[in-house]
Scaffold this active site. Structure first.
Site, PDB file in Angstrom:
ATOM      1  N   TYR A   1       0.848  -1.193   0.000  1.00  0.00           N
ATOM      2  CA  TYR A   1       0.000   0.000   0.000  1.00  0.00           C
ATOM      3  C   TYR A   1       0.880   1.238   0.000  1.00  0.00           C
ATOM      4  O   TYR A   1       1.804   1.353   0.806  1.00  0.00           O
ATOM      5  CB  TYR A   1      -0.880   0.032   1.238  1.00  0.00           C
ATOM      6  CG  TYR A   1      -2.046  -0.918   1.214  1.00  0.00           C
ATOM      7  CD1 TYR A   1      -2.285  -1.776   0.162  1.00  0.00           C
ATOM      8  CD2 TYR A   1      -2.921  -0.947   2.275  1.00  0.00           C
ATOM      9  CE1 TYR A   1      -3.373  -2.621   0.169  1.00  0.00           C
ATOM     10  CE2 TYR A   1      -4.012  -1.801   2.293  1.00  0.00           C
ATOM     11  CZ  TYR A   1      -4.224  -2.628   1.234  1.00  0.00           C
ATOM     12  OH  TYR A   1      -5.297  -3.469   1.251  1.00  0.00           O
TER      13      TYR A   1
ATOM     14  N   VAL B   1       2.753  -1.730   4.271  1.00  0.00           N
ATOM     15  CA  VAL B   1       2.322  -0.350   4.111  1.00  0.00           C
ATOM     16  C   VAL B   1       3.577   0.510   4.064  1.00  0.00           C
ATOM     17  O   VAL B   1       4.437   0.397   4.948  1.00  0.00           O
ATOM     18  CB  VAL B   1       1.425   0.077   5.295  1.00  0.00           C
ATOM     19  CG1 VAL B   1       1.083   1.554   5.223  1.00  0.00           C
ATOM     20  CG2 VAL B   1       0.161  -0.775   5.328  1.00  0.00           C
ATOM     21  N   CYS B   2       3.689   1.353   3.070  1.00  0.00           N
ATOM     22  CA  CYS B   2       4.836   2.253   2.983  1.00  0.00           C
ATOM     23  C   CYS B   2       4.861   3.131   4.234  1.00  0.00           C
ATOM     24  O   CYS B   2       3.902   3.840   4.530  1.00  0.00           O
ATOM     25  CB  CYS B   2       4.745   3.121   1.735  1.00  0.00           C
ATOM     26  SG  CYS B   2       6.081   4.332   1.629  1.00  0.00           S
ATOM     27  N   ILE B   3       5.964   3.082   4.962  1.00  0.00           N
ATOM     28  CA  ILE B   3       6.045   3.803   6.224  1.00  0.00           C
ATOM     29  C   ILE B   3       5.964   5.311   6.034  1.00  0.00           C
ATOM     30  O   ILE B   3       5.288   6.002   6.783  1.00  0.00           O
ATOM     31  CB  ILE B   3       7.300   3.396   7.030  1.00  0.00           C
ATOM     32  CG1 ILE B   3       7.217   3.971   8.437  1.00  0.00           C
ATOM     33  CG2 ILE B   3       8.574   3.783   6.299  1.00  0.00           C
ATOM     34  CD1 ILE B   3       8.220   3.371   9.401  1.00  0.00           C
TER      35      ILE B   3
ATOM     36  N   GLY C   1       2.405   6.141   5.154  1.00  0.00           N
ATOM     37  CA  GLY C   1       1.575   5.891   6.322  1.00  0.00           C
ATOM     38  C   GLY C   1       1.718   6.992   7.370  1.00  0.00           C
ATOM     39  O   GLY C   1       0.727   7.503   7.885  1.00  0.00           O
TER      40      GLY C   1
END
Length: 130
Positions: A38, A76-78, A81
Site C-alpha cells: 500500500y 504499508v509504505c512507512i 503511512g
C-alpha cells in the site's frame, strides 16, 4: 504465476475494490501473491479506524480479512503511512501519538519492499496510480 499487487487509492475508491477482487481471483486461480503493498492514499486501507457507510462494502475490513485468512505479506509504505496518520505501536510511541491504528496483518516498511517483491514476482499490478 507470482504477483505483487500495489494499491495507491483509498479504500472507498473503485480501484481499491478492483484490487481486492483481483487479489481474490489470483489466489482462486492457483497463483501466488508475493506481496501486497500500500502506497500513497492506499495506506488508508490498512487503517483499523476506517468506517464504511452501512450500505457500502467495507473494503478496508475486507482487505484485513483477506490478508489474515491467506497469511499474505501485507506491507504499508512507512513514509506514506506516517504522512497520513497510519501508525503501528512503535511509530505511535516514537512520534508521541496517542494510539496506533495499523490493522492486524499489516506491517510498516520502506518502499524498498515493493522493489524487492517486484524482483521476485512475474508481474507487478498497480491499482489507483496517477
Amino acid at each position: 504465476m507470482k504477483f505483487v499487487i500495489a494499491l495507491f487509492a483509498p479504500p472507498h475508491s473503485p480501484a481499491a475494490r478492483r484490487a481486492l477482487r483481483f487479489a481474490e481471483a489470483v489466489l482462486a486461480g492457483g497463483h501466488e501473491i508475493v506481496r501486497l503493498f500500500y502506497y500513497q492514499d492506499g495506506v488508508h486501507s490498512a487503517s483499523a479506524n476506517v468506517v464504511a457507510a452501512q450500505d457500502e462494502l467495507d473494503v478496508a475490513a475486507e482487505w484485513s480479512r483477506f490478508v489474515s485468512a491467506n497469511q499474505l505479506d501485507g506491507v504499508v509504505c512507512i513514509a506514506a503511512g506516517l504522512r497520513r496518520g497510519v501508525l503501528d505501536a512503535g511509530e505511535a510511541q516514537r512520534y508521541q501519538r496517542p494510539a496506533a491504528n495499523l490493522a492486524a496483518g499489516w506491517e510498516l516498511s520502506g518502499l524498498g519492499q515493493l522493489h524487492e517483491a517486484a524482483q521476485q514476482a512475474d508481474r507487478l499490478v498497480c491499482f489507483g496510480g496517477q
